[in-house]
Design a protein around this motif. Sequence first.
Motif, mmCIF file in Angstrom:
data_model
loop_
_atom_site.group_PDB
_atom_site.id
_atom_site.type_symbol
_atom_site.label_atom_id
_atom_site.label_comp_id
_atom_site.label_asym_id
_atom_site.label_seq_id
_atom_site.Cartn_x
_atom_site.Cartn_y
_atom_site.Cartn_z
ATOM 1 N N GLN A 85 0.430 -1.536 -0.111
ATOM 2 C CA GLN A 85 0.099 0.166 0.081
ATOM 3 C C GLN A 85 1.351 0.832 0.146
ATOM 4 N N ALA A 86 0.512 2.283 -0.748
ATOM 5 C CA ALA A 86 0.412 3.375 -1.369
ATOM 6 C C ALA A 86 0.599 4.626 -0.500
ATOM 7 N N ALA A 87 1.208 5.624 -0.068
ATOM 8 C CA ALA A 87 0.384 7.500 0.120
ATOM 9 C C ALA A 87 1.310 7.931 -0.881
ATOM 10 N N LEU A 88 -0.159 8.513 -1.645
ATOM 11 C CA LEU A 88 0.681 10.273 -2.554
ATOM 12 C C LEU A 88 0.125 11.233 -1.694
ATOM 13 N N ILE A 89 1.240 11.864 -2.394
ATOM 14 C CA ILE A 89 1.660 13.606 -1.045
ATOM 15 C C ILE A 89 0.693 14.210 -2.184
ATOM 16 N N GLY A 90 0.233 15.467 -2.728
ATOM 17 C CA GLY A 90 0.124 16.656 -3.771
ATOM 18 C C GLY A 90 -0.396 15.651 -4.898
ATOM 19 N N VAL A 91 -2.186 16.162 -4.655
ATOM 20 C CA VAL A 91 -3.181 16.105 -5.414
ATOM 21 C C VAL A 91 -3.796 16.599 -6.884
ATOM 22 N N GLY A 92 -2.304 17.450 -6.812
ATOM 23 C CA GLY A 92 -2.916 17.851 -8.698
ATOM 24 C C GLY A 92 -2.377 17.596 -9.053
ATOM 25 N N ASP A 93 -2.368 18.161 -10.256
ATOM 26 C CA ASP A 93 -2.798 17.129 -11.821
ATOM 27 C C ASP A 93 -1.539 16.124 -12.075
ATOM 28 N N LEU A 94 -0.585 15.929 -12.006
ATOM 29 C CA LEU A 94 0.259 15.079 -11.277
ATOM 30 C C LEU A 94 -0.572 13.768 -10.668
ATOM 31 N N GLY A 95 -0.915 14.725 -9.947
ATOM 32 C CA GLY A 95 -0.624 13.542 -8.592
ATOM 33 C C GLY A 95 -2.207 12.822 -9.000
ATOM 34 N N SER A 96 -3.480 13.515 -9.413
ATOM 35 C CA SER A 96 -4.906 12.851 -9.421
ATOM 36 C C SER A 96 -4.885 12.206 -11.156
ATOM 37 N N ALA A 97 -3.459 12.465 -11.856
ATOM 38 C CA ALA A 97 -3.217 11.021 -13.145
ATOM 39 C C ALA A 97 -2.506 9.839 -12.366
ATOM 40 N N LEU A 109 1.162 -2.568 -6.525
ATOM 41 C CA LEU A 109 1.410 -1.636 -5.798
ATOM 42 C C LEU A 109 -0.117 -0.514 -6.010
ATOM 43 N N ASP A 110 -0.688 -0.437 -4.553
ATOM 44 C CA ASP A 110 -2.234 -0.300 -4.447
ATOM 45 C C ASP A 110 -2.152 1.674 -3.847
ATOM 46 N N ILE A 111 -2.385 2.986 -4.427
ATOM 47 C CA ILE A 111 -2.653 3.938 -3.447
ATOM 48 C C ILE A 111 -3.614 3.491 -2.837
ATOM 49 N N VAL A 112 -3.643 4.084 -1.897
ATOM 50 C CA VAL A 112 -4.803 3.915 -0.754
ATOM 51 C C VAL A 112 -4.635 4.666 1.014
ATOM 52 N N ALA A 113 -4.219 6.193 -0.222
ATOM 53 C CA ALA A 113 -4.091 7.824 0.314
ATOM 54 C C ALA A 113 -4.032 8.753 0.162
ATOM 55 N N ARG A 143 -1.178 2.665 9.921
ATOM 56 C CA ARG A 143 -1.836 1.984 9.061
ATOM 57 C C ARG A 143 -0.580 1.046 8.315
ATOM 58 N N GLU A 144 -0.687 0.351 6.628
ATOM 59 C CA GLU A 144 -0.063 -0.912 6.829
ATOM 60 C C GLU A 144 0.672 0.164 4.976
ATOM 61 N N ILE A 145 0.723 1.003 5.509
ATOM 62 C CA ILE A 145 1.506 2.033 4.102
ATOM 63 C C ILE A 145 3.415 2.010 4.323
ATOM 64 N N THR A 146 3.850 1.537 3.858
ATOM 65 C CA THR A 146 5.170 1.971 3.675
ATOM 66 C C THR A 146 5.710 3.046 3.187
ATOM 67 N N LEU A 147 5.158 2.686 1.732
ATOM 68 C CA LEU A 147 6.206 3.611 0.631
ATOM 69 C C LEU A 147 5.011 5.126 0.033
ATOM 70 N N ALA A 148 5.720 5.958 -0.079
ATOM 71 C CA ALA A 148 4.943 7.358 -0.835
ATOM 72 C C ALA A 148 5.636 8.177 -2.389
ATOM 73 N N ILE A 149 4.604 8.302 -2.748
ATOM 74 C CA ILE A 149 4.454 8.928 -3.876
ATOM 75 C C ILE A 149 4.181 10.091 -3.635
ATOM 76 N N VAL A 150 5.657 11.080 -3.965
ATOM 77 C CA VAL A 150 5.678 12.814 -3.639
ATOM 78 C C VAL A 150 5.251 13.023 -4.985
#
Lengths: 217, 217
Positions: A85-97, A109-113, A143-150
């Motif tokens: 499970q991964a978290a996404l930080i920044g939900v702009g144009d790129l983040g939304s995509a 890989l699953d973005i859950v937050a 939460r079981e999140i170890t990965l992040a996408i910035v």
Amino acid sequence: MRYHRIPDETVRRLPIYLRGLMFSSGQGREHISSRSLAEFVGVHSWQIRKDFSYFGDFGTPGVGYNIQRLAKEIKKILRLNAVRQAALIGVGDLGSALLAYPGFATYGLDIVAAFDVDKKKIGRTANGVEIESVDQLGSLPGREITLAIVAVPGAAAQATVDKLVDVGVKGILNFAPCRVAAPKRVKVITLDIAMELARLPYYMPAGASDVASEARK
Amino acid sequence: MRYHRIPDETVRRLPIYLRGLMFSSGQGREHISSRSLAEFVGVHSWQIRKDFSYFGDFGTPGVGYNIQRLAKEIKKILRLNAVRQAALIGVGDLGSALLAYPGFATYGLDIVAAFDVDKKKIGRTANGVEIESVDQLGSLPGREITLAIVAVPGAAAQATVDKLVDVGVKGILNFAPCRVAAPKRVKVITLDIAMELARLPYYMPAGASDVASEARK
DNA sequence: CCATGTGAAGGTATTCACAGCC
DNA sequence: GGCTGTGAATACCTTCACATGG
């Protein structure tokens, strides 16, 4: 040679092979030769055999590689055998995509937050994920999140990464166009999209003026 | 050694240096040492000096490198000295984000055309660019567009690339998660976002269960 | 006969250490 | 004293050729 450190360059190619194997698997075939795989993924067959040789005998001479078994082994090596499970930080144009991007699932890989600073976005749902305030990043450890996408602007990237390191994230995929520092125990991969495009002209022949004539050939 | 082939790995790093130099340039300083630049971009100073040594003497011992002069030279080598126009194929989630992405301008790259198959999108404007039908790709040769960004689904990628090659495009940045074939005279760089994320777990230590405890440290 | 696996050779890139210059 | 530029040493990766096995 069965017991051997796997070179970084080989690790970089493993996901390519995995993609090819999963595709071939969908075709119903059981075995694939290094030659066929080579054609499909665009890597030479000897390179493939050498790469596979770093982690054991998976091929049968005269037959090829067992697709399922090899795919499973590569997943194990890359530690993709369980859904992560991964978290996404920044939900702009790129983040939304990225939230909508189907490719991540391919590798389990699953973005859950999702987190953002913009109050207008917070509370809204994008692709089934509720957008939280970045102030809530502190809730990650439970939460079981170890990965992040910035996917934040460059100016905010370092602060974001610092925060992520604080809350125990182990791996970060950084899309911000700048270097970010992190302790060695946290792996950061920076993917600067524009930079990739920037080295394209270097490899392109001639100028812009001969486009039309070239097209006629 | 002034006259020397520039290694591929050096070419890959040049955009990183360029980014750092442009940033430093904005700070009003005139010179920068390999040490300072190293700290900023995250590459060792000896690597930087070696890289720069492949294309001439730009440094002054005891002082450093003239920022403007070096930036200009790197741009020249990468052939980024003139603004280059690019076409985007596929205006889905990712494509739209790329259209809005400010980073391309940093390197003098400008997306001036967009194409899609979806009739509902055609004719609409996104980020100042009118979306055209992919059937109109034939009109490219008359325009000063030599570069294309492919953001279509994997299944359509090869056909798209074939078409682009036909109309004289010289360089392609491919975001589709698959290998695409093209003649040698056309440079293709494939950037599979999910694949980058896929090799992150390999470099991450331990399992998922120790996140909380690790965060306390 | 076909395809793997691997030593050995060859090539490329990184790292070092220091001479030379400002 | 500080910093560049670079040969030399080292590490790494790719490529080849072929022995080995089904």
